[in-house]
Write a protein that holds these residues in place. Structure first.
Motif, PDB file in Angstrom:
ATOM      1  N   GLU A  71      49.001  61.602 120.095  1.00  0.00           N
ATOM      2  CA  GLU A  71      50.166  62.481 120.155  1.00  0.00           C
ATOM      3  C   GLU A  71      50.138  63.521 119.037  1.00  0.00           C
ATOM      4  O   GLU A  71      50.558  64.663 119.217  1.00  0.00           O
ATOM      5  N   GLN A  72      49.633  63.125 117.883  1.00  0.00           N
ATOM      6  CA  GLN A  72      49.534  64.048 116.757  1.00  0.00           C
ATOM      7  C   GLN A  72      48.381  65.029 116.917  1.00  0.00           C
ATOM      8  O   GLN A  72      48.386  66.113 116.329  1.00  0.00           O
ATOM      9  N   ALA A  73      47.401  64.657 117.730  1.00  0.00           N
ATOM     10  CA  ALA A  73      46.162  65.446 117.821  1.00  0.00           C
ATOM     11  C   ALA A  73      46.277  66.661 118.734  1.00  0.00           C
ATOM     12  O   ALA A  73      45.463  67.579 118.645  1.00  0.00           O
ATOM     13  N   ILE A  74      47.248  66.669 119.632  1.00  0.00           N
ATOM     14  CA  ILE A  74      47.332  67.798 120.565  1.00  0.00           C
ATOM     15  C   ILE A  74      48.460  68.744 120.154  1.00  0.00           C
ATOM     16  O   ILE A  74      49.420  68.353 119.504  1.00  0.00           O
ATOM     17  N   SER A  75      48.314  69.985 120.558  1.00  0.00           N
ATOM     18  CA  SER A  75      49.258  71.021 120.133  1.00  0.00           C
ATOM     19  C   SER A  75      50.619  70.844 120.794  1.00  0.00           C
ATOM     20  O   SER A  75      50.739  70.256 121.878  1.00  0.00           O
ATOM     21  N   ASN A  76      51.627  71.381 120.155  1.00  0.00           N
ATOM     22  CA  ASN A  76      52.972  71.340 120.732  1.00  0.00           C
ATOM     23  C   ASN A  76      53.039  72.124 122.039  1.00  0.00           C
ATOM     24  O   ASN A  76      53.781  71.754 122.950  1.00  0.00           O
ATOM     25  N   ASP A  77      52.264  73.202 122.129  1.00  0.00           N
ATOM     26  CA  ASP A  77      52.248  73.987 123.366  1.00  0.00           C
ATOM     27  C   ASP A  77      51.732  73.157 124.538  1.00  0.00           C
ATOM     28  O   ASP A  77      52.284  73.211 125.642  1.00  0.00           O
ATOM     29  N   LEU A  78      50.654  72.395 124.297  1.00  0.00           N
ATOM     30  CA  LEU A  78      50.122  71.554 125.370  1.00  0.00           C
ATOM     31  C   LEU A  78      51.102  70.431 125.705  1.00  0.00           C
ATOM     32  O   LEU A  78      51.286  70.098 126.881  1.00  0.00           O
ATOM     33  N   LYS A  79      51.749  69.866 124.691  1.00  0.00           N
ATOM     34  CA  LYS A  79      52.778  68.845 124.957  1.00  0.00           C
ATOM     35  C   LYS A  79      53.874  69.410 125.853  1.00  0.00           C
ATOM     36  O   LYS A  79      54.306  68.758 126.819  1.00  0.00           O
ATOM     37  N   ASP A  80      54.326  70.611 125.538  1.00  0.00           N
ATOM     38  CA  ASP A  80      55.384  71.238 126.342  1.00  0.00           C
ATOM     39  C   ASP A  80      54.920  71.459 127.783  1.00  0.00           C
ATOM     40  O   ASP A  80      55.690  71.270 128.733  1.00  0.00           O
ATOM     41  N   ALA A  81      53.655  71.862 127.943  1.00  0.00           N
ATOM     42  CA  ALA A  81      53.114  72.078 129.288  1.00  0.00           C
ATOM     43  C   ALA A  81      53.069  70.764 130.068  1.00  0.00           C
ATOM     44  O   ALA A  81      53.416  70.724 131.261  1.00  0.00           O
ATOM     45  N   ILE A  82      52.660  69.697 129.403  1.00  0.00           N
ATOM     46  CA  ILE A  82      52.594  68.379 130.047  1.00  0.00           C
ATOM     47  C   ILE A  82      53.992  67.910 130.436  1.00  0.00           C
ATOM     48  O   ILE A  82      54.214  67.379 131.541  1.00  0.00           O
ATOM     49  N   ILE A  83      54.959  68.130 129.558  1.00  0.00           N
ATOM     50  CA  ILE A  83      56.343  67.719 129.843  1.00  0.00           C
ATOM     51  C   ILE A  83      56.915  68.516 131.012  1.00  0.00           C
ATOM     52  O   ILE A  83      57.588  67.969 131.891  1.00  0.00           O
ATOM     53  N   ASN A 158      34.754  58.414 124.787  1.00  0.00           N
ATOM     54  CA  ASN A 158      33.592  59.188 124.337  1.00  0.00           C
ATOM     55  C   ASN A 158      32.641  58.292 123.548  1.00  0.00           C
ATOM     56  O   ASN A 158      32.864  57.069 123.437  1.00  0.00           O
ATOM     57  N   LYS A 159      31.606  58.862 122.981  1.00  0.00           N
ATOM     58  CA  LYS A 159      30.604  58.064 122.263  1.00  0.00           C
ATOM     59  C   LYS A 159      31.179  57.344 121.051  1.00  0.00           C
ATOM     60  O   LYS A 159      30.642  56.332 120.607  1.00  0.00           O
ATOM     61  N   GLU A 160      32.277  57.878 120.515  1.00  0.00           N
ATOM     62  CA  GLU A 160      32.921  57.244 119.355  1.00  0.00           C
ATOM     63  C   GLU A 160      33.924  56.168 119.775  1.00  0.00           C
ATOM     64  O   GLU A 160      34.594  55.569 118.927  1.00  0.00           O
ATOM     65  N   GLY A 161      34.023  55.941 121.078  1.00  0.00           N
ATOM     66  CA  GLY A 161      34.950  54.921 121.567  1.00  0.00           C
ATOM     67  C   GLY A 161      36.385  55.396 121.632  1.00  0.00           C
ATOM     68  O   GLY A 161      37.318  54.588 121.703  1.00  0.00           O
ATOM     69  N   LYS A 162      36.595  56.718 121.640  1.00  0.00           N
ATOM     70  CA  LYS A 162      37.940  57.275 121.681  1.00  0.00           C
ATOM     71  C   LYS A 162      38.225  57.875 123.062  1.00  0.00           C
ATOM     72  O   LYS A 162      37.342  58.466 123.695  1.00  0.00           O
ATOM     73  N   VAL A 163      39.480  57.743 123.491  1.00  0.00           N
ATOM     74  CA  VAL A 163      39.910  58.350 124.749  1.00  0.00           C
ATOM     75  C   VAL A 163      40.483  59.732 124.451  1.00  0.00           C
ATOM     76  O   VAL A 163      41.122  59.944 123.421  1.00  0.00           O
ATOM     77  N   ASN A 164      40.246  60.675 125.358  1.00  0.00           N
ATOM     78  CA  ASN A 164      40.779  62.020 125.190  1.00  0.00           C
ATOM     79  C   ASN A 164      42.275  61.960 124.871  1.00  0.00           C
ATOM     80  O   ASN A 164      43.043  61.329 125.592  1.00  0.00           O
ATOM     81  N   PRO A 165      42.729  62.611 123.790  1.00  0.00           N
ATOM     82  CA  PRO A 165      44.127  62.489 123.376  1.00  0.00           C
ATOM     83  C   PRO A 165      45.124  63.003 124.413  1.00  0.00           C
ATOM     84  O   PRO A 165      46.238  62.464 124.522  1.00  0.00           O
ATOM     85  N   ALA A 166      44.770  64.029 125.181  1.00  0.00           N
ATOM     86  CA  ALA A 166      45.698  64.539 126.198  1.00  0.00           C
ATOM     87  C   ALA A 166      45.923  63.507 127.302  1.00  0.00           C
ATOM     88  O   ALA A 166      47.025  63.398 127.847  1.00  0.00           O
TER      89      ALA A 166
END
Length: 427
Positions: A71-83, A158-166
Protein backbone atom coordinates in the motif's frame (compact mmCIF):
# COMPACT_ATOMS: atom_id res chain seq x y z
CA UNK A 1 -1.78 -8.30 -41.10
CA UNK A 2 -3.50 -9.99 -44.00
CA UNK A 3 -5.90 -7.89 -46.10
CA UNK A 4 -8.91 -9.75 -47.49
CA UNK A 5 -11.27 -7.91 -49.82
CA UNK A 6 -14.84 -9.01 -50.43
CA UNK A 7 -14.38 -12.64 -49.37
CA UNK A 8 -16.90 -15.22 -50.50
CA UNK A 9 -18.91 -17.01 -47.82
CA UNK A 10 -16.88 -20.18 -48.22
CA UNK A 11 -13.79 -18.20 -47.15
CA UNK A 12 -15.34 -17.01 -43.88
CA UNK A 13 -14.49 -20.14 -41.92
CA UNK A 14 -10.81 -19.53 -42.61
CA UNK A 15 -11.08 -15.86 -41.63
CA UNK A 16 -12.55 -16.62 -38.20
CA UNK A 17 -10.08 -19.43 -37.46
CA UNK A 18 -7.99 -18.86 -34.32
CA UNK A 19 -4.29 -19.73 -34.04
CA UNK A 20 -3.94 -23.35 -32.96
CA UNK A 21 -1.06 -25.12 -31.27
CA UNK A 22 -0.37 -28.80 -30.73
CA UNK A 23 -1.30 -29.19 -27.07
CA UNK A 24 -0.30 -32.85 -26.69
CA UNK A 25 2.98 -32.15 -24.89
CA UNK A 26 1.50 -29.23 -22.98
CA UNK A 27 -1.36 -31.34 -21.59
CA UNK A 28 1.06 -34.07 -20.53
CA UNK A 29 3.22 -31.54 -18.67
CA UNK A 30 0.17 -29.98 -17.01
CA UNK A 31 -1.14 -33.38 -15.93
CA UNK A 32 2.23 -34.27 -14.38
CA UNK A 33 2.47 -31.01 -12.40
CA UNK A 34 -1.12 -31.31 -11.17
CA UNK A 35 -0.54 -34.87 -9.96
CA UNK A 36 2.59 -33.78 -8.11
CA UNK A 37 0.82 -30.89 -6.39
CA UNK A 38 -2.05 -33.17 -5.43
CA UNK A 39 0.36 -35.64 -3.84
CA UNK A 40 2.96 -33.36 -2.22
CA UNK A 41 1.10 -30.11 -1.58
CA UNK A 42 3.12 -27.07 -0.49
CA UNK A 43 6.46 -28.74 -1.12
CA UNK A 44 5.62 -29.31 -4.78
CA UNK A 45 4.25 -25.77 -5.21
CA UNK A 46 7.45 -24.27 -3.77
CA UNK A 47 9.63 -26.40 -6.03
CA UNK A 48 7.72 -25.33 -9.13
CA UNK A 49 7.89 -21.70 -8.01
CA UNK A 50 11.66 -22.00 -7.87
CA UNK A 51 11.75 -23.77 -11.23
CA UNK A 52 9.37 -21.54 -13.20
CA UNK A 53 9.35 -18.18 -11.38
CA UNK A 54 12.91 -18.39 -9.96
CA UNK A 55 11.53 -17.58 -6.50
CA UNK A 56 12.76 -19.39 -3.40
CA UNK A 57 9.90 -19.30 -0.89
CA UNK A 58 9.81 -20.28 2.76
CA UNK A 59 6.07 -19.56 2.93
CA UNK A 60 3.37 -19.30 0.28
CA UNK A 61 1.08 -16.96 2.18
CA UNK A 62 1.29 -13.18 1.78
CA UNK A 63 1.56 -11.53 5.19
CA UNK A 64 -0.23 -8.44 6.54
CA UNK A 65 3.14 -6.72 6.66
CA UNK A 66 3.58 -7.33 2.92
CA UNK A 67 0.09 -5.94 2.33
CA UNK A 68 0.98 -2.77 4.28
CA UNK A 69 4.26 -2.39 2.40
CA UNK A 70 2.44 -2.74 -0.92
CA UNK A 71 0.00 0.00 0.00
CA UNK A 72 2.90 2.34 0.72
CA UNK A 73 4.71 1.39 -2.48
CA UNK A 74 2.15 2.62 -5.00
CA UNK A 75 1.27 6.21 -5.79
CA UNK A 76 -1.81 7.96 -4.48
CA UNK A 77 -2.90 8.57 -8.07
CA UNK A 78 -2.91 4.84 -8.81
CA UNK A 79 -4.74 4.16 -5.53
CA UNK A 80 -7.41 6.67 -6.54
CA UNK A 81 -7.73 5.02 -9.96
CA UNK A 82 -8.13 1.59 -8.36
CA UNK A 83 -10.75 2.93 -5.94
CA UNK A 84 -12.69 4.58 -8.78
CA UNK A 85 -12.63 1.39 -10.87
CA UNK A 86 -13.68 -0.70 -7.87
CA UNK A 87 -16.62 1.65 -7.24
CA UNK A 88 -17.89 1.35 -10.82
CA UNK A 89 -17.45 -2.42 -10.93
CA UNK A 90 -19.27 -2.69 -7.60
CA UNK A 91 -22.19 -0.50 -8.72
CA UNK A 92 -22.65 -2.46 -11.95
CA UNK A 93 -22.49 -5.88 -10.30
CA UNK A 94 -24.76 -4.94 -7.39
CA UNK A 95 -27.41 -4.20 -10.02
CA UNK A 96 -27.30 -7.88 -11.02
CA UNK A 97 -28.58 -9.21 -7.68
CA UNK A 98 -31.22 -11.89 -8.14
CA UNK A 99 -34.70 -11.28 -6.76
CA UNK A 100 -36.67 -14.53 -6.59
CA UNK A 101 -40.44 -14.84 -6.70
CA UNK A 102 -42.75 -17.57 -5.53
CA UNK A 103 -44.71 -18.85 -8.53
CA UNK A 104 -47.98 -20.78 -8.28
CA UNK A 105 -47.85 -23.26 -11.19
CA UNK A 106 -51.18 -24.81 -10.09
CA UNK A 107 -53.42 -24.20 -7.11
CA UNK A 108 -51.58 -25.80 -4.21
CA UNK A 109 -48.26 -26.04 -6.07
CA UNK A 110 -45.73 -23.28 -5.36
CA UNK A 111 -42.19 -23.14 -6.80
CA UNK A 112 -39.35 -20.69 -6.31
CA UNK A 113 -35.59 -20.17 -6.55
CA UNK A 114 -33.06 -18.93 -4.04
CA UNK A 115 -29.64 -17.58 -5.01
CA UNK A 116 -26.87 -18.92 -2.76
CA UNK A 117 -23.23 -17.86 -2.94
CA UNK A 118 -20.50 -20.41 -3.65
CA UNK A 119 -18.78 -20.68 -0.28
CA UNK A 120 -15.15 -20.95 -1.45
CA UNK A 121 -13.81 -19.45 -4.67
CA UNK A 122 -10.28 -19.27 -6.05
CA UNK A 123 -9.00 -16.38 -8.16
CA UNK A 124 -5.98 -16.72 -10.43
CA UNK A 125 -4.20 -13.48 -11.29
CA UNK A 126 -1.40 -13.60 -13.90
CA UNK A 127 1.78 -11.76 -13.00
CA UNK A 128 4.09 -12.40 -15.94
CA UNK A 129 4.59 -9.90 -18.75
CA UNK A 130 1.68 -7.83 -17.37
CA UNK A 131 0.64 -8.07 -13.69
CA UNK A 132 -3.14 -7.83 -14.05
CA UNK A 133 -4.22 -6.06 -10.86
CA UNK A 134 -7.37 -4.94 -12.71
CA UNK A 135 -8.42 -8.60 -12.84
CA UNK A 136 -8.31 -8.70 -9.04
CA UNK A 137 -11.06 -6.07 -9.01
CA UNK A 138 -13.04 -7.85 -11.73
CA UNK A 139 -13.03 -11.19 -9.92
CA UNK A 140 -13.00 -10.31 -6.23
CA UNK A 141 -15.60 -7.52 -6.31
CA UNK A 142 -18.54 -9.68 -7.49
CA UNK A 143 -17.37 -12.52 -5.24
CA UNK A 144 -17.66 -10.18 -2.26
CA UNK A 145 -21.06 -8.85 -3.36
CA UNK A 146 -22.33 -12.41 -3.87
CA UNK A 147 -21.35 -13.29 -0.30
CA UNK A 148 -18.63 -15.91 -0.91
CA UNK A 149 -17.28 -16.77 2.55
CA UNK A 150 -13.73 -17.49 1.44
CA UNK A 151 -11.98 -15.72 -1.45
CA UNK A 152 -8.57 -17.23 -2.17
CA UNK A 153 -6.16 -15.53 -4.57
CA UNK A 154 -3.05 -17.02 -6.16
CA UNK A 155 -0.55 -14.99 -8.16
CA UNK A 156 3.09 -15.60 -9.10
CA UNK A 157 5.81 -13.70 -7.21
CA UNK A 158 8.91 -12.12 -8.77
CA UNK A 159 12.41 -13.53 -8.33
CA UNK A 160 12.67 -11.86 -4.92
CA UNK A 161 9.52 -13.63 -3.77
CA UNK A 162 7.44 -10.44 -3.80
CA UNK A 163 3.99 -9.96 -5.31
CA UNK A 164 3.31 -6.89 -7.43
CA UNK A 165 2.17 -4.19 -4.96
CA UNK A 166 -0.76 -3.03 -7.14
CA UNK A 167 -2.13 -6.60 -7.09
CA UNK A 168 -1.98 -6.64 -3.29
CA UNK A 169 -3.55 -3.19 -2.94
CA UNK A 170 -6.39 -4.10 -5.32
CA UNK A 171 -6.94 -7.29 -3.33
CA UNK A 172 -7.22 -5.29 -0.10
CA UNK A 173 -9.67 -2.82 -1.68
CA UNK A 174 -11.82 -5.66 -3.09
CA UNK A 175 -11.83 -7.71 0.13
CA UNK A 176 -9.82 -10.83 -0.69
CA UNK A 177 -9.53 -13.23 2.25
CA UNK A 178 -6.26 -15.03 1.57
CA UNK A 179 -3.42 -14.44 -0.90
CA UNK A 180 -0.74 -16.93 -1.89
CA UNK A 181 2.47 -16.71 -3.91
CA UNK A 182 1.85 -19.32 -6.56
CA UNK A 183 1.56 -19.08 -10.31
CA UNK A 184 0.91 -21.27 -13.29
CA UNK A 185 -0.28 -24.86 -13.15
CA UNK A 186 0.87 -25.27 -9.55
CA UNK A 187 -1.49 -22.49 -8.42
CA UNK A 188 -4.47 -24.08 -10.16
CA UNK A 189 -3.60 -27.45 -8.61
CA UNK A 190 -3.21 -25.93 -5.15
CA UNK A 191 -6.67 -24.32 -5.27
CA UNK A 192 -8.31 -27.37 -6.85
CA UNK A 193 -6.92 -29.98 -4.44
CA UNK A 194 -5.92 -27.93 -1.40
CA UNK A 195 -2.48 -27.99 0.23
CA UNK A 196 -1.21 -27.43 3.76
CA UNK A 197 -1.41 -23.67 3.11
CA UNK A 198 -3.84 -23.14 0.25
CA UNK A 199 -7.49 -24.00 0.93
CA UNK A 200 -9.38 -26.18 -1.52
CA UNK A 201 -12.01 -24.13 -3.34
CA UNK A 202 -15.21 -25.04 -5.17
CA UNK A 203 -14.75 -22.88 -8.28
CA UNK A 204 -11.71 -21.28 -9.93
CA UNK A 205 -11.79 -18.00 -11.88
CA UNK A 206 -9.25 -16.07 -13.87
CA UNK A 207 -7.23 -15.80 -17.08
CA UNK A 208 -3.78 -17.17 -17.80
CA UNK A 209 -1.48 -18.61 -20.42
CA UNK A 210 -2.14 -21.88 -22.22
CA UNK A 211 -0.70 -23.91 -19.33
CA UNK A 212 -3.08 -22.25 -16.88
CA UNK A 213 -6.03 -22.73 -19.22
CA UNK A 214 -5.17 -26.41 -19.71
CA UNK A 215 -4.81 -26.86 -15.95
CA UNK A 216 -8.22 -25.29 -15.32
CA UNK A 217 -9.85 -27.54 -17.88
CA UNK A 218 -8.18 -30.65 -16.47
CA UNK A 219 -9.17 -30.01 -12.84
CA UNK A 220 -12.71 -29.17 -13.96
CA UNK A 221 -13.19 -32.75 -15.16
CA UNK A 222 -13.36 -34.26 -11.70
CA UNK A 223 -12.49 -31.84 -8.92
CA UNK A 224 -13.71 -28.24 -9.18
CA UNK A 225 -15.81 -25.91 -11.34
CA UNK A 226 -14.22 -23.17 -13.48
CA UNK A 227 -15.54 -19.88 -14.81
CA UNK A 228 -15.29 -20.77 -18.52
CA UNK A 229 -13.01 -22.35 -21.10
CA UNK A 230 -10.83 -19.68 -22.66
CA UNK A 231 -7.92 -18.98 -24.93
CA UNK A 232 -5.79 -15.99 -25.92
CA UNK A 233 -7.35 -12.52 -25.88
CA UNK A 234 -8.97 -11.04 -29.00
CA UNK A 235 -10.88 -8.06 -30.41
CA UNK A 236 -13.02 -7.45 -33.47
CA UNK A 237 -13.53 -3.85 -34.63
CA UNK A 238 -16.32 -2.87 -36.99
CA UNK A 239 -15.72 0.35 -38.94
CA UNK A 240 -17.38 2.26 -41.74
CA UNK A 241 -16.39 5.44 -43.55
CA UNK A 242 -17.23 7.54 -40.44
CA UNK A 243 -14.83 5.70 -38.11
CA UNK A 244 -11.85 7.47 -36.55
CA UNK A 245 -8.85 5.59 -38.00
CA UNK A 246 -6.56 6.62 -35.15
CA UNK A 247 -9.05 5.28 -32.58
CA UNK A 248 -9.57 2.02 -34.47
CA UNK A 249 -5.83 1.40 -34.79
CA UNK A 250 -5.38 2.06 -31.07
CA UNK A 251 -8.12 -0.45 -30.24
CA UNK A 252 -6.55 -3.11 -32.47
CA UNK A 253 -3.12 -2.63 -30.91
CA UNK A 254 -4.47 -2.58 -27.36
CA UNK A 255 -5.38 -6.22 -27.84
CA UNK A 256 -2.39 -7.19 -29.96
CA UNK A 257 0.00 -6.18 -27.16
CA UNK A 258 -1.43 -8.87 -24.85
CA UNK A 259 0.75 -11.60 -26.36
CA UNK A 260 1.96 -13.34 -29.47
CA UNK A 261 -1.07 -15.64 -29.59
CA UNK A 262 -3.62 -12.81 -29.35
CA UNK A 263 -5.70 -11.97 -32.41
CA UNK A 264 -7.34 -8.85 -33.81
CA UNK A 265 -9.84 -8.57 -36.64
CA UNK A 266 -11.01 -5.46 -38.50
CA UNK A 267 -14.19 -5.67 -40.56
CA UNK A 268 -15.01 -2.60 -42.62
CA UNK A 269 -17.31 -1.48 -45.41
CA UNK A 270 -14.89 1.23 -46.61
CA UNK A 271 -11.77 0.48 -48.64
CA UNK A 272 -10.31 3.95 -48.10
CA UNK A 273 -10.86 3.63 -44.33
CA UNK A 274 -9.12 0.24 -44.38
CA UNK A 275 -6.03 1.81 -45.90
CA UNK A 276 -6.13 4.70 -43.44
CA UNK A 277 -6.41 2.31 -40.48
CA UNK A 278 -3.60 0.15 -41.86
CA UNK A 279 -1.31 3.20 -41.97
CA UNK A 280 -2.30 4.20 -38.44
CA UNK A 281 -1.55 0.71 -37.10
CA UNK A 282 1.94 0.81 -38.61
CA UNK A 283 2.53 4.30 -37.21
CA UNK A 284 1.35 3.53 -33.68
CA UNK A 285 3.08 0.15 -33.60
CA UNK A 286 6.49 1.79 -34.04
CA UNK A 287 6.31 3.58 -30.68
CA UNK A 288 4.80 0.74 -28.62
CA UNK A 289 7.06 -0.60 -25.84
CA UNK A 290 5.52 -4.04 -26.48
CA UNK A 291 6.05 -3.73 -30.24
CA UNK A 292 7.59 -7.18 -30.62
CA UNK A 293 4.65 -8.95 -28.94
CA UNK A 294 2.09 -6.89 -30.85
CA UNK A 295 3.82 -7.55 -34.17
CA UNK A 296 3.63 -11.30 -33.63
CA UNK A 297 -0.07 -11.05 -32.77
CA UNK A 298 -0.72 -9.05 -35.93
CA UNK A 299 0.64 -11.97 -37.96
CA UNK A 300 -2.41 -13.97 -36.75
CA UNK A 301 -4.77 -11.15 -37.66
CA UNK A 302 -6.48 -9.61 -40.67
CA UNK A 303 -8.38 -6.70 -42.17
CA UNK A 304 -11.54 -7.70 -44.01
CA UNK A 305 -13.41 -5.51 -46.50
CA UNK A 306 -17.09 -6.47 -46.88
CA UNK A 307 -19.92 -5.26 -49.12
CA UNK A 308 -22.39 -3.97 -46.53
CA UNK A 309 -23.53 -3.91 -42.91
CA UNK A 310 -25.40 -7.21 -43.27
CA UNK A 311 -22.21 -9.02 -44.26
CA UNK A 312 -20.36 -7.18 -41.49
CA UNK A 313 -22.72 -8.47 -38.81
CA UNK A 314 -22.96 -12.00 -40.22
CA UNK A 315 -19.16 -12.35 -40.22
CA UNK A 316 -18.91 -10.82 -36.73
CA UNK A 317 -21.44 -13.23 -35.27
CA UNK A 318 -19.63 -16.15 -36.89
CA UNK A 319 -16.36 -14.98 -35.30
CA UNK A 320 -17.99 -14.56 -31.84
CA UNK A 321 -15.33 -12.19 -30.49
CA UNK A 322 -14.33 -11.71 -26.87
CA UNK A 323 -14.40 -7.92 -27.40
CA UNK A 324 -16.47 -6.24 -30.10
CA UNK A 325 -15.94 -2.54 -30.88
CA UNK A 326 -18.53 -0.93 -33.18
CA UNK A 327 -17.36 2.36 -34.70
CA UNK A 328 -20.05 3.02 -37.30
CA UNK A 329 -22.59 5.78 -37.82
CA UNK A 330 -25.42 3.32 -37.03
CA UNK A 331 -23.81 1.57 -34.06
CA UNK A 332 -27.08 1.40 -32.09
CA UNK A 333 -28.80 -0.38 -34.98
CA UNK A 334 -25.90 -2.83 -35.38
CA UNK A 335 -25.79 -3.44 -31.63
CA UNK A 336 -29.29 -4.92 -31.86
CA UNK A 337 -27.96 -7.48 -34.35
CA UNK A 338 -25.14 -8.74 -32.11
CA UNK A 339 -25.74 -12.39 -31.24
CA UNK A 340 -22.29 -13.72 -30.32
CA UNK A 341 -19.86 -11.53 -28.33
CA UNK A 342 -18.36 -11.31 -24.88
CA UNK A 343 -18.55 -7.53 -24.38
CA UNK A 344 -19.57 -4.80 -26.83
CA UNK A 345 -18.23 -1.22 -27.05
CA UNK A 346 -20.38 1.29 -28.91
CA UNK A 347 -19.34 4.49 -30.64
CA UNK A 348 -16.06 6.33 -31.06
CA UNK A 349 -15.32 6.88 -27.39
CA UNK A 350 -16.08 3.45 -25.92
CA UNK A 351 -12.60 1.98 -26.23
CA UNK A 352 -12.11 -1.59 -25.12
CA UNK A 353 -9.68 -0.35 -22.46
CA UNK A 354 -12.62 1.32 -20.66
CA UNK A 355 -14.19 -2.07 -20.08
CA UNK A 356 -10.84 -3.59 -19.18
CA UNK A 357 -10.43 -1.18 -16.29
CA UNK A 358 -13.05 1.22 -15.09
CA UNK A 359 -16.42 1.45 -16.84
CA UNK A 360 -17.88 -1.19 -14.53
CA UNK A 361 -18.47 -4.17 -16.81
CA UNK A 362 -16.44 -7.32 -16.24
CA UNK A 363 -13.40 -8.00 -18.42
CA UNK A 364 -13.23 -11.74 -17.75
CA UNK A 365 -14.82 -12.90 -20.99
CA UNK A 366 -15.17 -15.95 -23.25
CA UNK A 367 -12.54 -16.17 -26.00
CA UNK A 368 -11.71 -18.55 -28.87
CA UNK A 369 -15.29 -18.54 -30.15
CA UNK A 370 -16.79 -19.62 -26.81
CA UNK A 371 -18.98 -16.49 -26.85
CA UNK A 372 -21.41 -18.61 -28.89
CA UNK A 373 -22.30 -20.45 -25.67
CA UNK A 374 -20.76 -18.62 -22.69
CA UNK A 375 -21.09 -15.18 -21.16
CA UNK A 376 -18.48 -13.25 -19.25
CA UNK A 377 -18.10 -13.35 -15.48
CA UNK A 378 -20.99 -11.68 -13.64
CA UNK A 379 -22.62 -11.88 -10.23
CA UNK A 380 -24.39 -15.13 -11.11
CA UNK A 381 -20.99 -16.73 -11.76
CA UNK A 382 -20.47 -16.79 -7.98
CA UNK A 383 -23.91 -18.12 -7.09
CA UNK A 384 -26.04 -21.21 -7.42
CA UNK A 385 -29.78 -21.19 -7.87
CA UNK A 386 -31.49 -23.70 -5.59
CA UNK A 387 -35.10 -24.53 -6.46
CA UNK A 388 -37.84 -25.12 -3.90
CA UNK A 389 -41.38 -26.42 -4.17
CA UNK A 390 -44.25 -26.80 -1.74
CA UNK A 391 -47.38 -28.87 -2.33
CA UNK A 392 -50.63 -28.81 -0.38
CA UNK A 393 -53.49 -31.34 -0.50
CA UNK A 394 -54.99 -29.27 -3.28
CA UNK A 395 -51.71 -29.48 -5.17
CA UNK A 396 -51.78 -33.29 -4.95
CA UNK A 397 -55.27 -33.26 -6.43
CA UNK A 398 -54.08 -31.10 -9.35
CA UNK A 399 -50.86 -32.87 -10.38
CA UNK A 400 -50.87 -36.21 -8.54
CA UNK A 401 -52.44 -38.36 -11.25
CA UNK A 402 -50.22 -36.83 -13.96
CA UNK A 403 -47.16 -37.73 -11.89
CA UNK A 404 -48.40 -41.31 -11.49
CA UNK A 405 -49.03 -41.70 -15.23
CA UNK A 406 -45.65 -40.28 -16.22
CA UNK A 407 -43.73 -42.41 -13.71
CA UNK A 408 -45.57 -45.53 -14.81
CA UNK A 409 -44.81 -44.76 -18.48
CA UNK A 410 -41.10 -44.50 -17.60
CA UNK A 411 -41.37 -47.83 -15.69
CA UNK A 412 -40.25 -46.19 -12.45
CA UNK A 413 -42.69 -47.84 -10.05
CA UNK A 414 -41.15 -46.43 -6.87
CA UNK A 415 -41.53 -42.93 -8.27
CA UNK A 416 -45.21 -43.64 -8.96
CA UNK A 417 -45.71 -45.08 -5.49
CA UNK A 418 -44.26 -41.98 -3.78
CA UNK A 419 -47.20 -40.05 -5.20
CA UNK A 420 -49.76 -42.86 -4.93
CA UNK A 421 -49.37 -43.18 -1.15
CA UNK A 422 -50.02 -39.45 -0.80
CA UNK A 423 -53.11 -39.59 -3.00
CA UNK A 424 -54.47 -42.52 -0.97
CA UNK A 425 -53.85 -40.65 2.29
CA UNK A 426 -56.27 -37.96 1.15
CA UNK A 427 -59.20 -40.28 0.41
Amino acid sequence: MRIIKYPKREQWAEIVERPRLDLTKLNATVSSVLADVRQRGDAAVKEYEEKFDKAILTSLAVTEQEMDEAEQAISNDLKDAIILAHHNIKVFHISQRFVGQKIKTQEGVTCWQKSVAIEKVGLYIPGGTAPLFSTVLMLATPAKIAGCKEIVLCTPPNKEGKVNPAILYAARVAGVSKIFKAGGVQAIGAMAYGTESVPKVFKIFGPGNQYVMAAKQQVSLDEVAIDMPAGPSEVCVLADETANAEFVAADLLSQAEHGIDSQVLLITTSESKLEEIHQQVDKQLEVLPRKELASKALENSCYVLVKDYDEMMALTNLYAPEHLVIQTKNYEELAEKVINAGSVFLGSYACESAGDYASGTNHTLPTHGYATAYNGVNLDSYCRKITFQHLTEEGIHHIGHAVELMAEAEQLDAHKNAMTVRIKSLT
